[in-house]
Design a protein around this motif. Sequence first.
Motif, PDB file in Angstrom:
ATOM      1  N   ILE A 238       0.866  -1.185   0.000  1.00  0.00           N
ATOM      2  CA  ILE A 238       0.000   0.000   0.000  1.00  0.00           C
ATOM      3  C   ILE A 238       0.899   1.229   0.000  1.00  0.00           C
ATOM      4  N   ILE A 239       0.797   2.019  -1.063  1.00  0.00           N
ATOM      5  CA  ILE A 239       1.669   3.185  -1.213  1.00  0.00           C
ATOM      6  C   ILE A 239       0.928   4.492  -0.951  1.00  0.00           C
ATOM      7  N   HIS A 240      -0.409   4.439  -0.768  1.00  0.00           N
ATOM      8  CA  HIS A 240      -1.161   5.663  -0.513  1.00  0.00           C
ATOM      9  C   HIS A 240      -2.469   5.289   0.178  1.00  0.00           C
ATOM     10  N   ARG A 241      -2.855   6.119   1.131  1.00  0.00           N
ATOM     11  CA  ARG A 241      -4.121   5.935   1.837  1.00  0.00           C
ATOM     12  C   ARG A 241      -4.710   7.297   2.154  1.00  0.00           C
ATOM     13  N   HIS A 242      -5.937   7.493   1.707  1.00  0.00           N
ATOM     14  CA  HIS A 242      -6.641   8.747   1.982  1.00  0.00           C
ATOM     15  C   HIS A 242      -8.099   8.400   2.286  1.00  0.00           C
ATOM     16  N   GLY A 243      -8.441   8.422   3.578  1.00  0.00           N
ATOM     17  CA  GLY A 243      -9.799   8.069   3.963  1.00  0.00           C
ATOM     18  C   GLY A 243     -10.082   6.605   3.654  1.00  0.00           C
ATOM     19  N   SER A 244     -11.110   6.395   2.852  1.00  0.00           N
ATOM     20  CA  SER A 244     -11.500   5.028   2.491  1.00  0.00           C
ATOM     21  C   SER A 244     -10.827   4.542   1.217  1.00  0.00           C
ATOM     22  N   PHE A 245      -9.959   5.355   0.607  1.00  0.00           N
ATOM     23  CA  PHE A 245      -9.305   4.979  -0.641  1.00  0.00           C
ATOM     24  C   PHE A 245      -7.875   4.516  -0.356  1.00  0.00           C
ATOM     25  N   LEU A 246      -7.534   3.389  -0.982  1.00  0.00           N
ATOM     26  CA  LEU A 246      -6.191   2.823  -0.878  1.00  0.00           C
ATOM     27  C   LEU A 246      -5.633   2.614  -2.276  1.00  0.00           C
ATOM     28  N   VAL A 247      -4.320   2.708  -2.405  1.00  0.00           N
ATOM     29  CA  VAL A 247      -3.622   2.410  -3.657  1.00  0.00           C
ATOM     30  C   VAL A 247      -2.660   1.273  -3.352  1.00  0.00           C
ATOM     31  N   LEU A 248      -2.873   0.135  -4.024  1.00  0.00           N
ATOM     32  CA  LEU A 248      -2.097  -1.071  -3.778  1.00  0.00           C
ATOM     33  C   LEU A 248      -1.166  -1.327  -4.962  1.00  0.00           C
ATOM     34  N   PHE A 249       0.139  -1.337  -4.686  1.00  0.00           N
ATOM     35  CA  PHE A 249       1.168  -1.535  -5.706  1.00  0.00           C
ATOM     36  C   PHE A 249       1.495  -3.020  -5.809  1.00  0.00           C
ATOM     37  N   ARG A 250       1.653  -3.533  -7.047  1.00  0.00           N
ATOM     38  CA  ARG A 250       1.845  -4.971  -7.260  1.00  0.00           C
ATOM     39  C   ARG A 250       3.288  -5.422  -7.013  1.00  0.00           C
ATOM     40  N   GLY A 251       4.274  -4.547  -7.188  1.00  0.00           N
ATOM     41  CA  GLY A 251       5.678  -4.926  -7.001  1.00  0.00           C
ATOM     42  C   GLY A 251       6.478  -4.800  -8.291  1.00  0.00           C
ATOM     43  N   ARG A 252       7.774  -4.597  -8.144  1.00  0.00           N
ATOM     44  CA  ARG A 252       8.640  -4.433  -9.319  1.00  0.00           C
ATOM     45  C   ARG A 252       8.799  -5.731 -10.103  1.00  0.00           C
ATOM     46  N   ASN A 253       8.882  -6.845  -9.413  1.00  0.00           N
ATOM     47  CA  ASN A 253       9.156  -8.123 -10.068  1.00  0.00           C
ATOM     48  C   ASN A 253       7.889  -8.926 -10.356  1.00  0.00           C
TER      49      ASN A 253
END
Length: 363
Positions: A238-253
């Motif tokens: 998880i690279i960002h969280r604002h309230g009820s919104f999350l941004v989930l990053f899958r990974g470089r590899n």
Amino acid sequence: MSLNHLSRRKLPSPPLCRTLLTGLLSFSTTTTSSKLHQHYSFKPPPSLSSTPQNPNRFPSVNTKKKQKPRYRPPSSLDRTGIKPIKSDLPFDFRYSYTESSPTVRPIGLREPKYSPFGPGRLDREWTGVCAPAVDPKARSVEGADDPKLEEKRRKMRERVQGEPLTGAERRILVEKCQRCNTKTQVNLGRDGLTHNMLNDIHNSWKHAEAVRIKCLGVPTVDMRNVCTQLEDKTFGKIIHRHGSFLVLFRGRNYHPKKRPMIPLMLWRPHEPVYPRLIKTTIDGLSIEETKEMRKRGLAVPALTKLAKNGYYGSLVPMVRDAFLCSELVRIDCQGLERSDYKKIGCKLRGELMLASNWLFFSL
């Protein structure tokens, strides 16, 4: 005279006329077909040929046609010749990972142990609560815990993530996941992080490096648990969280073609029977004292009113601040499902560690 002579002549009999006509027609047909074949290499159709036609070409009306076998649609339950799906994910498969705890043991089951993945579709055995990853032949209600599973999950996450993102890369990914730039979004509702949601997240990672997740309902009371389960079960970050919104990053590899095998649940299993979340009597008080305390709680003005399927992330600090001024706190839950406000009370009790303070829900 000529007319009378013709009228007096004896006409041939009808069978003789029919014979003469047939002979003339056959002769004309034969001569015509032979001339056409000689000059133009033309072969007359069967209707003009002198040979008799095939009597089976035009069957009678009364003959019955052979009926075709009825169409049978393919069934997902027919597993003849198909091997069960094998998944190497190092955790137990549950319907909801955020709304169920492996530490709480149920006291009974509401249905037989029918696997929600379908009969014979998974190499793990369903215990009524989960499909354990350690022992597929486990027949206990709760899956066995293996200390090596957590270490295996950590190694898989490190291998997929690779080097951490820089600040500029993080800002670029967050900007791409904004609502004005993309419509791709995964919704997390009252059931929390379900098993089939893992497949939705991996499908979104095929086309983008990060996915936006919107969280609403009861799970938002404990957002730390939601973030922990998302990172633990998807091996993302998880690279960002604002309230009820999350941004989930899958990974470089991360590679979409090497994604883990996630078998889907075909239906929702019945929840097992757990101990009561709200007891009849409060610990340390008698029945009369509990009734008196509840009457006092109903007279307290409501701290807030919870909307159905709303965001409850600020509920815990709000109740904690209210306990600084009052011993009793009342929350208006009108419009919510009965199971929802019970789960909210259980989460608040675990977050605040209520001992001398009392929390009441009004309907």
